[in-house]
Scaffold this motif. Structure first.
Motif, PDB file in Angstrom:
ATOM      1  N   UNK A  64      -0.146  18.479  13.798  1.00 40.62           N
ATOM      2  CA  UNK A  64       1.072  17.795  14.225  1.00 40.62           C
ATOM      3  C   UNK A  64       0.877  16.288  14.143  1.00 40.62           C
ATOM      4  N   UNK A  65      -0.257  15.810  14.651  1.00 38.36           N
ATOM      5  CA  UNK A  65      -0.523  14.366  14.646  1.00 38.36           C
ATOM      6  C   UNK A  65      -0.526  13.827  13.223  1.00 38.36           C
ATOM      7  N   UNK A  66      -1.184  14.542  12.327  1.00 37.29           N
ATOM      8  CA  UNK A  66      -1.265  14.072  10.935  1.00 37.29           C
ATOM      9  C   UNK A  66       0.124  14.019  10.303  1.00 37.29           C
ATOM     10  N   UNK A  67       0.851  15.099  10.481  1.00 33.60           N
ATOM     11  CA  UNK A  67       2.180  15.155   9.873  1.00 33.60           C
ATOM     12  C   UNK A  67       3.072  14.058  10.453  1.00 33.60           C
ATOM     13  N   UNK A  68       2.979  13.880  11.761  1.00 40.10           N
ATOM     14  CA  UNK A  68       3.798  12.867  12.426  1.00 40.10           C
ATOM     15  C   UNK A  68       3.481  11.481  11.878  1.00 40.10           C
ATOM     16  N   UNK A  69       2.203  11.162  11.826  1.00 40.36           N
ATOM     17  CA  UNK A  69       1.796   9.839  11.351  1.00 40.36           C
ATOM     18  C   UNK A  69       2.251   9.627   9.910  1.00 40.36           C
ATOM     19  N   UNK A  70       2.031  10.645   9.065  1.00 37.98           N
ATOM     20  CA  UNK A  70       2.386  10.465   7.666  1.00 37.98           C
ATOM     21  C   UNK A  70       3.891  10.322   7.496  1.00 37.98           C
ATOM     22  N   UNK A  71       4.629  11.140   8.251  1.00 33.79           N
ATOM     23  CA  UNK A  71       6.077  11.103   8.129  1.00 33.79           C
ATOM     24  C   UNK A  71       6.637   9.782   8.657  1.00 33.79           C
ATOM     25  N   UNK A  72       6.125   9.356   9.822  1.00 36.49           N
ATOM     26  CA  UNK A  72       6.604   8.084  10.379  1.00 36.49           C
ATOM     27  C   UNK A  72       6.181   6.919   9.489  1.00 36.49           C
ATOM     28  N   UNK A  73       4.983   7.015   8.942  1.00 38.14           N
ATOM     29  CA  UNK A  73       4.496   5.951   8.056  1.00 38.14           C
ATOM     30  C   UNK A  73       5.410   5.799   6.858  1.00 38.14           C
ATOM     31  N   UNK A  74       5.796   6.937   6.303  1.00 37.57           N
ATOM     32  CA  UNK A  74       6.712   6.912   5.162  1.00 37.57           C
ATOM     33  C   UNK A  74       8.047   6.299   5.573  1.00 37.57           C
ATOM     34  N   UNK A  75       8.517   6.683   6.769  1.00 39.49           N
ATOM     35  CA  UNK A  75       9.777   6.140   7.267  1.00 39.49           C
ATOM     36  C   UNK A  75       9.703   4.631   7.428  1.00 39.49           C
ATOM     37  N   UNK A  76       8.596   4.170   8.011  1.00 36.10           N
ATOM     38  CA  UNK A  76       8.425   2.729   8.233  1.00 36.10           C
ATOM     39  C   UNK A  76       8.418   1.996   6.905  1.00 36.10           C
ATOM     40  N   UNK A  77       7.733   2.573   5.937  1.00 35.97           N
ATOM     41  CA  UNK A  77       7.654   1.948   4.625  1.00 35.97           C
ATOM     42  C   UNK A  77       9.038   1.826   3.988  1.00 35.97           C
ATOM     43  N   UNK A  78       9.797   2.908   4.075  1.00 42.27           N
ATOM     44  CA  UNK A  78      11.157   2.871   3.528  1.00 42.27           C
ATOM     45  C   UNK A  78      11.977   1.790   4.209  1.00 42.27           C
ATOM     46  N   UNK A  79      11.813   1.702   5.539  1.00 41.29           N
ATOM     47  CA  UNK A  79      12.568   0.731   6.315  1.00 41.29           C
ATOM     48  C   UNK A  79      12.245  -0.685   5.858  1.00 41.29           C
ATOM     49  N   UNK A  80      10.961  -0.971   5.743  1.00 44.35           N
ATOM     50  CA  UNK A  80      10.530  -2.307   5.358  1.00 44.35           C
ATOM     51  C   UNK A  80      11.036  -2.644   3.961  1.00 44.35           C
ATOM     52  N   UNK A  81      10.915  -1.677   3.067  1.00 46.84           N
ATOM     53  CA  UNK A  81      11.380  -1.930   1.705  1.00 46.84           C
ATOM     54  C   UNK A  81      12.871  -2.220   1.691  1.00 46.84           C
ATOM     55  N   UNK A  82      13.621  -1.464   2.501  1.00 45.41           N
ATOM     56  CA  UNK A  82      15.059  -1.707   2.584  1.00 45.41           C
ATOM     57  C   UNK A  82      15.345  -3.118   3.062  1.00 45.41           C
ATOM     58  N   UNK A  83      14.612  -3.528   4.091  1.00 48.10           N
ATOM     59  CA  UNK A  83      14.833  -4.861   4.653  1.00 48.10           C
ATOM     60  C   UNK A  83      14.523  -5.945   3.645  1.00 48.10           C
ATOM     61  N   UNK A  84      13.389  -5.788   2.979  1.00 53.99           N
ATOM     62  CA  UNK A  84      13.014  -6.801   2.007  1.00 53.99           C
ATOM     63  C   UNK A  84      14.053  -6.860   0.895  1.00 53.99           C
ATOM     64  N   UNK A  85      14.549  -5.684   0.529  1.00 52.86           N
ATOM     65  CA  UNK A  85      15.577  -5.672  -0.510  1.00 52.86           C
ATOM     66  C   UNK A  85      16.823  -6.399  -0.030  1.00 52.86           C
ATOM     67  N   UNK A  86      17.095  -6.291   1.301  1.00 50.75           N
ATOM     68  CA  UNK A  86      18.248  -6.965   1.879  1.00 50.75           C
ATOM     69  C   UNK A  86      18.169  -8.478   1.740  1.00 50.75           C
ATOM     70  N   UNK A  87      16.977  -8.965   1.466  1.00 47.56           N
ATOM     71  CA  UNK A  87      16.792 -10.398   1.316  1.00 47.56           C
ATOM     72  C   UNK A  87      17.342 -10.890  -0.009  1.00 47.56           C
ATOM     73  N   UNK A  88      17.620 -10.024  -0.899  1.00 50.70           N
ATOM     74  CA  UNK A  88      18.118 -10.441  -2.208  1.00 50.70           C
ATOM     75  C   UNK A  88      16.996 -10.380  -3.217  1.00 50.70           C
TER      76      UNK A  88
END
Ligand SMILES: Nc1ncnc2c1ncn2[C@@H]1O[C@H](COP(=O)(O)OP(=O)(O)OP(=O)(O)O)[C@@H](O)[C@H]1O
Ligand SMILES: [Mg+2]
Lengths: 411, 240
Positions: free
Chosen positions: A33-57
């Motif tokens: 559970x811990x591994x899956x949670x970390x990997x899944x949240x990590x992927x989510x965080x990465x997507x979020x950051x990429x979205x934000x950076x893209x929002x910069x233009x």
């Protein structure tokens, strides 16, 4: 002995000691559970950051003073004072930087703002009106200050949405005076709510950079130039024009002596996602330790089970079981324990991650999309299977090697 | 035709430095279809001998030929196969699997055999019928009497049609009535179906159901005699 009967036999073995089997599985469940949670949240965080950076233009090119920070401990370099007003002039001359559409100077610093009895700690951004185009920050009320205001060092401020709520609550902010660093600023606008973004404008006070330099921060340099290339294709071109202009202005001949850095939005995305990847890998490794602990638990229980069932092993051998039959039986028991733990862990980890994603999206302004990397599921299954094999092998071999007569005599 | 030939067989137990010689050179031959009782004082090495014959333990010296081949020449997998296909064991303490019904206990050797699964049920039921427990086939092995458990053990020993059945004091834990039933069953297996049986017992009464008695003492064969008129139980009250 057929696989089907090996599995049935192993399953019956586990069933006989149901409570113990369940407790043993629990160790694996937590780890997976811990591994899956970390990997899944990590992927989510990465997507979020990429979205934000893209929002910069995608055309944004950022110039910073000082050497580019190489890591968190290097952050002091950010405040280097190498970007001067003369640099701004040079970059604004299109003959120097034909691929650059415009250049906005940026200064920033922390300050506290107060209105009547309320005080709020925020970040001050000193910018020019180009800000509105570069960052795409619509106003909820009021209007941005003008180039005229910048020249006049006007004490005007546009405040982030959160600053507004903290200082003014529901009442109007525009037209009121807030105090920052001993100066009175007139609120001319309030930003629309941004949600989580790279610069966190919700908690910012945006003022003319000239005012910021002279009255608030007391500096003569700029922290950043935020520039924009005239097209996506010209981003690298723009970056190199900026570099050569600044090099010439600063009399620099060697790359490693540069007292400024230039990063594009693409660079930034790559760098930030690298950071989250490293973090994810690190946390996954930490979670993997709990799997090893779970594996040791399995081994322990299997050893107990082998000893307890010595007589059964002797009997099976007397009735014709080969060493391999016995080995398979106990190995399968171990793998079934870890396998079941793995599957439950994957389901639980994915559900938790989904619940967290939904919770974040509902209760904060961040839009967090649930993502479940297939690699995580494959990893979870194979790692738990492997743990069963590895930690089950020793007890199973011990069982297989028992001499039938000694096993039968065992009381 | 000899099924079992032992010649000067010796067994020494090793426990670190400590050596305990138990069998000092035992020789005899058992032919197919014989019913042999092994007797002797406690500690004389009867069980030790039977375990050697049953491939459950290794002998230290001498020769043991099973089916014409020296036992030491069989590989581990061949030995497993012999135990499965050619030998049946009946222990004093029954050794049934707990939490498992009678039918499944009897099926256990079939799991390790080459018989196709489609035959298992029929074979097991046939063995259970021959010990008169058909009406109990689905009972849990923990919920039946000692005598019935031993009958399950006999059925389990029979299920793969073995060449020889080894029984180490099968009546040792039973009262005389249940014990009588067990001996009766063994005797019938021998007389009606021609099974080879080697039975260890303390009781002369029991031993006299066999055709031949081998007496072991101090690690040697003391005597090896034919029984002129093997005893017989009163007509069995098997399927009561
Ligand atoms: N693993 C062992 N290590 C050392 N000595 C052993 C071992 N197993 C049995 N013995 C000894 O060997 C001797 C013969 O044992 P065995 O069980 O063959 O006797 P037995 O004739 O079957 O006796 P009983 O009638 O009481 O069952 C005994 O003295 C016993 O203590
Ligand atoms: Mg004995």
């Amino acid at each position: 002995m057929t696989i089907k009967h090996s599995i049935q036999t192993a399953f019956r073995g586990l069933e006989t000691n149901r409570a113990r089997s369940l407790l043993t599985i629990l160790g694996m469940v937590i780890g997976v559970t811990a591994i899956i949670l970390v990997m899944s949240l990590g992927q989510g965080a990465q997507n979020l950051i990429l979205d934000q950076v893209k929002g910069m233009g995608t055309r944004t090119v950022i110039v910073g003073g000082g050497r580019e920070p190489t890591g968190p401990s290097d952050a002091g370099q950010i405040f280097s004072d190498s970007l001067k007003p003369r640099d701004l002039d040079l970059l604004n001359r299109r003959e120097n930087t034909p691929s650059v559409k415009y250049v906005m100077p940026l200064v920033f610093g922390a300050a506290s703002a107060s209105y009547q009895s309320d005080t709020y700690n925020l970040t001050i951004f000193g910018v020019s009106p180009l800000m509105e185009q570069i960052f795409d920050v619509p106003l909820k009320t009021g209007a941005f200050f003008t180039n005229e205001d910048v020249r006049a060092r006007a004490k005007y401020v546009v405040i982030g949405n959160k600053v507004k709520t903290q200082l003014f609550g529901a009442s109007d902010a525009v037209g009121n005076i807030i105090k920052m660093k001993g100066n009175n600023f007139r609120v001319v606008g309030v930003l629309a709510e941004r949600g989580q973004d790279f610069f966190n404008f919700d908690e910012a006070a945006i003022i003319p950079y000239t005012t910021a330099q002279d009255y608030v921060l007391g500096i003569k340099y700029f922290n950043r130039f935020i520039t924009e290339a005239s097209s996506d294709a010209l981003v690298p071109q723009a970056a190199s024009e900026i570099k050569s202009t600044l090099r010439e202005a600063h009399n620099i001949t060697e790359t490693d002596k540069e007292d400024f850095f230039v990063i594009t939005q693409v660079d930034l995305a790559v760098r930030l996602s690298a950071i989250t990847s490293v973090l994810t890998i690190f946390l996954t490794a930490v979670a993997a330790i709990s799997l090893i602990v779970g594996g040791i638990g399995i081994m322990n229980i299997m050893l107990v089970s082998v000893t307890e069932r010595t007589k059964e092993i002797g009997l099976r051998k007397a009735l014709g079981a080969t060493d391999k039959n016995i080995l398979t039986q106990f190995l399968l028991e171990a793998v079934m324990l870890t396998g079941i733990g793995g599957v439950v862990g994957i389901i639980l980890g994915a559900s938790l991650s989904w619940a967290i994603a939904t919770g974040i999206t509902r209760f904060t302004s961040i839009v967090w999309t649930f993502s479940f990397p297939v690699s995580a599921a494959i990893l979870g299954i194979s790692v738990s299977g492997a743990i069963g094999l590895i930690f089950g092998l020793y007890p199973a071999r011990k069982a297989a090697r028992k001499s039938p007569i000694e096993a039968l005599r065992y009381e | 035709m000899p099924l079992i030939e032992v010649n000067g067989i010796k067994k020494v137990y090793f426990d670190g430095e400590l050596q305990t010689p138990i069998l000092h050179g035992v020789s005899f031959v058992v032919n197919r279809g014989e019913f042999v009782a092994i007797m002797g004082p406690s500690g004389s090495g009867k069980s030790t001998l039977l375990n050697l014959l049953g491939f459950l333990d290794d002998y230290t010296d001498g020769s043991y030929k099973f089916d014409g081949i020296e036992a030491k020449n069989y590989t581990a997998d061949e030995i497993a196969k012999i135990r499965n296909q050619k030998l049946g064991f009946i222990f004093q303490s029954f050794n049934l699997l707990p939490n498992t019904n009678i039918l499944e206990n009897v099926k256990l050797p079939l799991l390790y055999s080459d018989f196709p699964e489609s035959e298992w049920g029929e074979r097991a039921m046939k063995a259970i019928r021959s010990v008169g427990l058909v009406h109990r086939a689905l009972f849990d092995s923990a919920k039946i009497s000692g005598g019935e458990r031993q009958r399950v053990a006999i059925a389990r020993a029979l299920v793969c049609d073995p060449e020889v059945i080894f029984a180490d004091e099968p009546t040792g834990n039973l009262d005389s009535k249940s014990g009588g039933i067990i001996i009766d069953i063994l005797q019938k297996l021998h007389e009606e179906l021609g099974h080879t049986i080697i039975l260890i017992t303390h009781e002369t009464d029991t031993a006299e159901h066999a055709e031949r008695i081998i007496r072991i003492k101090d690690g040697f064969v003391e005597s090896d005699t034919k029984v002129a008129h093997p005893q017989r139980m009163g007509e069995g009250d098997l399927d009561k």
